[in-house]
Design an enzyme around this catalytic site. Structure first.
Site, mmCIF file in Angstrom:
data_model
loop_
_atom_site.group_PDB
_atom_site.id
_atom_site.type_symbol
_atom_site.label_atom_id
_atom_site.label_comp_id
_atom_site.label_asym_id
_atom_site.label_seq_id
_atom_site.Cartn_x
_atom_site.Cartn_y
_atom_site.Cartn_z
ATOM 1 C CG ASP A 88 -2.020 1.024 1.152
ATOM 2 O OD1 ASP A 88 -1.708 2.225 0.970
ATOM 3 O OD2 ASP A 88 -3.198 0.659 1.263
ATOM 4 C CG HIS B 16 -8.458 -3.090 -2.078
ATOM 5 N ND1 HIS B 16 -9.348 -2.393 -2.855
ATOM 6 C CD2 HIS B 16 -8.253 -2.329 -0.970
ATOM 7 C CE1 HIS B 16 -9.671 -1.263 -2.244
ATOM 8 N NE2 HIS B 16 -9.025 -1.204 -1.092
ATOM 9 C CG HIS C 167 -6.504 -2.641 3.459
ATOM 10 N ND1 HIS C 167 -5.726 -1.537 3.187
ATOM 11 C CD2 HIS C 167 -7.722 -2.373 2.928
ATOM 12 C CE1 HIS C 167 -6.440 -0.628 2.524
ATOM 13 N NE2 HIS C 167 -7.663 -1.112 2.359
HETATM 14 P P1 5GP Z 1 -9.812 1.609 0.377
HETATM 15 O O1 5GP Z 1 -10.416 1.596 -1.026
HETATM 16 O O2 5GP Z 1 -9.649 0.215 0.919
HETATM 17 O O3 5GP Z 1 -10.584 2.488 1.285
HETATM 18 O O4 5GP Z 1 -8.364 2.240 0.265
HETATM 19 C C1 5GP Z 1 -7.556 2.053 -0.851
HETATM 20 C C2 5GP Z 1 -6.119 1.818 -0.445
HETATM 21 O O5 5GP Z 1 -5.338 1.807 -1.637
HETATM 22 C C3 5GP Z 1 -5.538 2.927 0.439
HETATM 23 O O6 5GP Z 1 -4.972 2.335 1.604
HETATM 24 C C4 5GP Z 1 -4.496 3.610 -0.436
HETATM 25 O O7 5GP Z 1 -3.356 4.028 0.271
HETATM 26 C C5 5GP Z 1 -4.160 2.536 -1.461
HETATM 27 N N1 5GP Z 1 -3.808 3.090 -2.744
HETATM 28 C C6 5GP Z 1 -4.509 4.010 -3.459
HETATM 29 N N2 5GP Z 1 -3.892 4.303 -4.619
HETATM 30 C C7 5GP Z 1 -2.766 3.545 -4.644
HETATM 31 C C8 5GP Z 1 -1.701 3.414 -5.594
HETATM 32 O O8 5GP Z 1 -1.663 4.033 -6.646
HETATM 33 N N3 5GP Z 1 -0.719 2.536 -5.275
HETATM 34 C C9 5GP Z 1 -0.717 1.800 -4.125
HETATM 35 N N4 5GP Z 1 0.304 0.972 -3.910
HETATM 36 N N5 5GP Z 1 -1.708 1.915 -3.208
HETATM 37 C C10 5GP Z 1 -2.716 2.774 -3.461
#
Ligand code: 5GP
Length: 131
Positions: A29, A93, A95
């Site tokens: 992440d 996804h 975590h």
């Molecule tokens: P959620 O959709 O579960 O609320 O959060 C999305 C997660 O994806 C976040 O923890 C964020 O830091 C991660 N994230 C968003 N864009 C990118 C990216 O371009 N690259 C990576 N490696 N992680 C990402």
């Protein structure tokens, strides 16, 4: 339209890859809650995790288990916590987050500021544990 995680899958956006197979991909992440915070995604771009077909959903957890075991060997912690939110990126996804206490998996907390080198180093160490 293709989402950000599909672009990562195709290598159009760089990521610190941890592992991949025919169905899944794991990478660090970019805004980690802890060192080793990893995301596991299916290659198939489906927004909501509970819209995945049963076998793909089940396999995602089994794939995650192998990654979690490797993360634990690299990042000292009580266990690997798992969370599914999907409020930011509409590509299912999981975590995987090293945790010692409940606050370690609080997404409202400020994220770690790690350099690209630190991220690369963690990813390399986790990949080595997967060999
Ligand atoms: P959620 O959709 O579960 O609320 O959060 C999305 C997660 O994806 C976040 O923890 C964020 O830091 C991660 N994230 C968003 N864009 C990118 C990216 O371009 N690259 C990576 N490696 N992680 C990402």
């Amino acid at each position: 339209m293709s989402g950000i995680f599909s672009k990562i899958l195709r290598g159009e956006i760089p990521s610190h890859k941890i592992a991949e197979d025919d169905n899944y991909f794991a990478f660090l992440d970019i805004n980690p809650l802890a060192k080793g915070h990893t995301l596991v995604i299916p290659r198939k771009e489906i927004d909501y995790i509970f819209d995945l077909e049963d076998s793909l959903l089940a396999g995602m957890l089994v794939f995650s288990k192998r990654i979690a075991t490797a993360i634990e060997k690299v990042v000292p912690c009580k266990r690997i916590g798992i969370a599914v939110l999907g409020l930011e990126v509409p590509h299912a996804h999981i975590h995987l987050i090293p945790i010692n206490r409940i606050d370690d998996i609080n997404f409202a907390r400020p994220k770690l500021q790690l350099t690209n080198e630190e991220m690369a180093d963690i990813a390399t160490k986790i990949r080595q544990e997967l060999k």
